[in-house]
Design a protein around this motif. Structure first.
Motif, PDB file in Angstrom:
ATOM      1  N   VAL A   1      -3.612  19.255  51.228  1.00  0.00           N
ATOM      2  CA  VAL A   1      -2.173  18.744  51.555  1.00  0.00           C
ATOM      3  C   VAL A   1      -2.026  17.556  50.886  1.00  0.00           C
ATOM      4  O   VAL A   1      -2.951  16.545  51.187  1.00  0.00           O
ATOM      5  CB  VAL A   1      -1.837  18.575  53.085  1.00  0.00           C
ATOM      6  CG1 VAL A   1      -0.529  18.248  53.286  1.00  0.00           C
ATOM      7  CG2 VAL A   1      -2.073  20.061  53.892  1.00  0.00           C
ATOM      8  N   VAL A   2      -0.861  17.108  50.112  1.00  0.00           N
ATOM      9  CA  VAL A   2      -0.782  15.820  49.454  1.00  0.00           C
ATOM     10  C   VAL A   2       0.494  15.434  49.797  1.00  0.00           C
ATOM     11  O   VAL A   2       1.498  16.001  50.076  1.00  0.00           O
ATOM     12  CB  VAL A   2      -1.043  15.908  48.093  1.00  0.00           C
ATOM     13  CG1 VAL A   2      -2.337  16.070  47.832  1.00  0.00           C
ATOM     14  CG2 VAL A   2       0.035  16.973  47.512  1.00  0.00           C
ATOM     15  N   VAL A   3       0.888  13.908  49.926  1.00  0.00           N
ATOM     16  CA  VAL A   3       2.089  13.360  49.861  1.00  0.00           C
ATOM     17  C   VAL A   3       2.346  12.657  48.465  1.00  0.00           C
ATOM     18  O   VAL A   3       2.918  13.074  47.610  1.00  0.00           O
ATOM     19  CB  VAL A   3       2.151  12.670  51.013  1.00  0.00           C
ATOM     20  CG1 VAL A   3       3.653  12.181  51.293  1.00  0.00           C
ATOM     21  CG2 VAL A   3       1.805  13.266  52.377  1.00  0.00           C
ATOM     22  N   ARG A   4       1.798  11.513  48.541  1.00  0.00           N
ATOM     23  CA  ARG A   4       2.156  10.431  47.498  1.00  0.00           C
ATOM     24  C   ARG A   4       1.710  11.047  46.191  1.00  0.00           C
ATOM     25  O   ARG A   4       2.207  10.758  45.168  1.00  0.00           O
ATOM     26  CB  ARG A   4       1.654   9.206  47.644  1.00  0.00           C
ATOM     27  CG  ARG A   4       2.084   8.560  48.937  1.00  0.00           C
ATOM     28  CD  ARG A   4       1.284   7.236  49.188  1.00  0.00           C
ATOM     29  NE  ARG A   4       0.030   7.588  49.546  1.00  0.00           N
ATOM     30  CZ  ARG A   4      -1.105   6.775  49.209  1.00  0.00           C
ATOM     31  NH1 ARG A   4      -1.075   5.586  48.858  1.00  0.00           N
ATOM     32  NH2 ARG A   4      -2.471   7.094  49.944  1.00  0.00           N
ATOM     33  N   ALA A   5       0.655  11.686  45.984  1.00  0.00           N
ATOM     34  CA  ALA A   5       0.161  12.235  44.815  1.00  0.00           C
ATOM     35  C   ALA A   5       1.201  13.066  43.997  1.00  0.00           C
ATOM     36  O   ALA A   5       1.080  13.017  42.702  1.00  0.00           O
ATOM     37  CB  ALA A   5      -1.109  13.256  44.869  1.00  0.00           C
ATOM     38  N   ILE A   6       2.269  13.415  44.778  1.00  0.00           N
ATOM     39  CA  ILE A   6       3.349  14.261  43.895  1.00  0.00           C
ATOM     40  C   ILE A   6       4.556  13.482  43.968  1.00  0.00           C
ATOM     41  O   ILE A   6       5.338  13.331  43.317  1.00  0.00           O
ATOM     42  CB  ILE A   6       3.617  15.860  44.351  1.00  0.00           C
ATOM     43  CG1 ILE A   6       2.097  16.601  43.876  1.00  0.00           C
ATOM     44  CG2 ILE A   6       4.955  16.381  43.623  1.00  0.00           C
ATOM     45  CD1 ILE A   6       2.127  17.790  44.537  1.00  0.00           C
ATOM     46  N   THR A   7       4.770  12.891  45.406  1.00  0.00           N
ATOM     47  CA  THR A   7       6.239  12.457  45.657  1.00  0.00           C
ATOM     48  C   THR A   7       6.351  11.112  44.824  1.00  0.00           C
ATOM     49  O   THR A   7       7.630  10.566  44.628  1.00  0.00           O
ATOM     50  CB  THR A   7       6.333  12.032  46.990  1.00  0.00           C
ATOM     51  OG1 THR A   7       5.285  11.225  47.723  1.00  0.00           O
ATOM     52  CG2 THR A   7       6.376  13.438  47.950  1.00  0.00           C
TER      53      THR A   7
END
Length: 227
Positions: free
Chosen positions: A203-209
């Motif tokens: 699960v990622v957040v900042r790596a894409i957002t």
């Protein structure tokens, strides 16, 4: 007489068997806010799915219920267009209303039995875990379909939550009886480390957002996971 507002037309969702097959095949799960500051939620969601994200969860505590439902209506439509799944965090009532594929809870949220009472048997349900004991409990819970382990590294998206490190990732890999995801501070430079520890899904957040090109960021993460 004032007429009632027209309900949001959420697309029909897949049966549980299809959702479980999609969960088993999933490798990349994204959590995002509603992109209110950027004003580009629709384009961002398309880019993320096109780049290879399997599941997108909308998690934005700043939204009022109506705003969240409207944003989820957009997410539901785009997920259906791409043949992918979408998730709701914490709010079982909203998950039921929007026909979410996936419902995710934390350690202090609804129990699995409570969530199933509200949502029924079709929805995929997952839970966050932060210790080996919690991961084992999640793995043994017949009502849960997946769990997350983390945060692997400290992350500002979970302030005050200590990092669990790669050892817990390796321990979770030994359980291995249902799909699970590593989460927390993971980006394309760190994917190799979590894979080496035994994680097949992240699960990622900042790596894409926070990426200048979300589609490319998602594609690089996907390639690092399946390559």
């Amino acid at each position: 007489m004032t007429s009632s507002p027209t309900p949001t037309p959420f697309p029909p969702r897949s049966p549980r068997s299809h959702r479980l097959a999609a969960l088993d095949a999933a490798r990349l799960y994204l959590c995002t806010d509603a992109r209110t500051e950027q004003g580009d939620l629709e384009a961002f969601l398309h880019a993320a799915y096109e780049g290879g994200v399997d599941i997108i969860q909308l998690r934005d505590k700043r939204l009022e219920a109506r705003e969240e439902i409207a944003a989820l209506g957009l997410l539901a439509r785009i997920a259906a267009e791409h043949g992918r799944m979408f998730a709701v965090n914490d709010r079982a009532d909203i998950a039921l209303l929007v026909g979410a594929d996936v419902f995710h809870v934390g350690q202090g949220d609804l129990t699995t039995a409570q969530a199933r009472t509200v949502l029924g048997p079709e929805v995929v349900i997952g839970r966050s875990t932060h210790s080996l004991a919690q991961a084992r409990e999640a793995a043994e819970d017949p009502g849960l379909d997946y769990f997350c382990v983390g945060p692997v590294w400290a992350t500002p998206t979970k302030p005050g939550r200590p990092a669990v490190g790669l050892d817990l990732v390796a321990d979770a890999a030994e359980i291995g009886n249902k799909p699970w995801f590593a989460i927390g501070g993971i980006d394309v430079e760190r994917v190799g480390q979590v894979r080496a520890a035994g994680a097949e899904r992240v699960v990622v957040v900042r790596a894409i957002t926070q990426a200048a090109r979300p589609r490319d960021a998602a594609a690089m993460l996907r390639n690092a996971l399946v390559g």
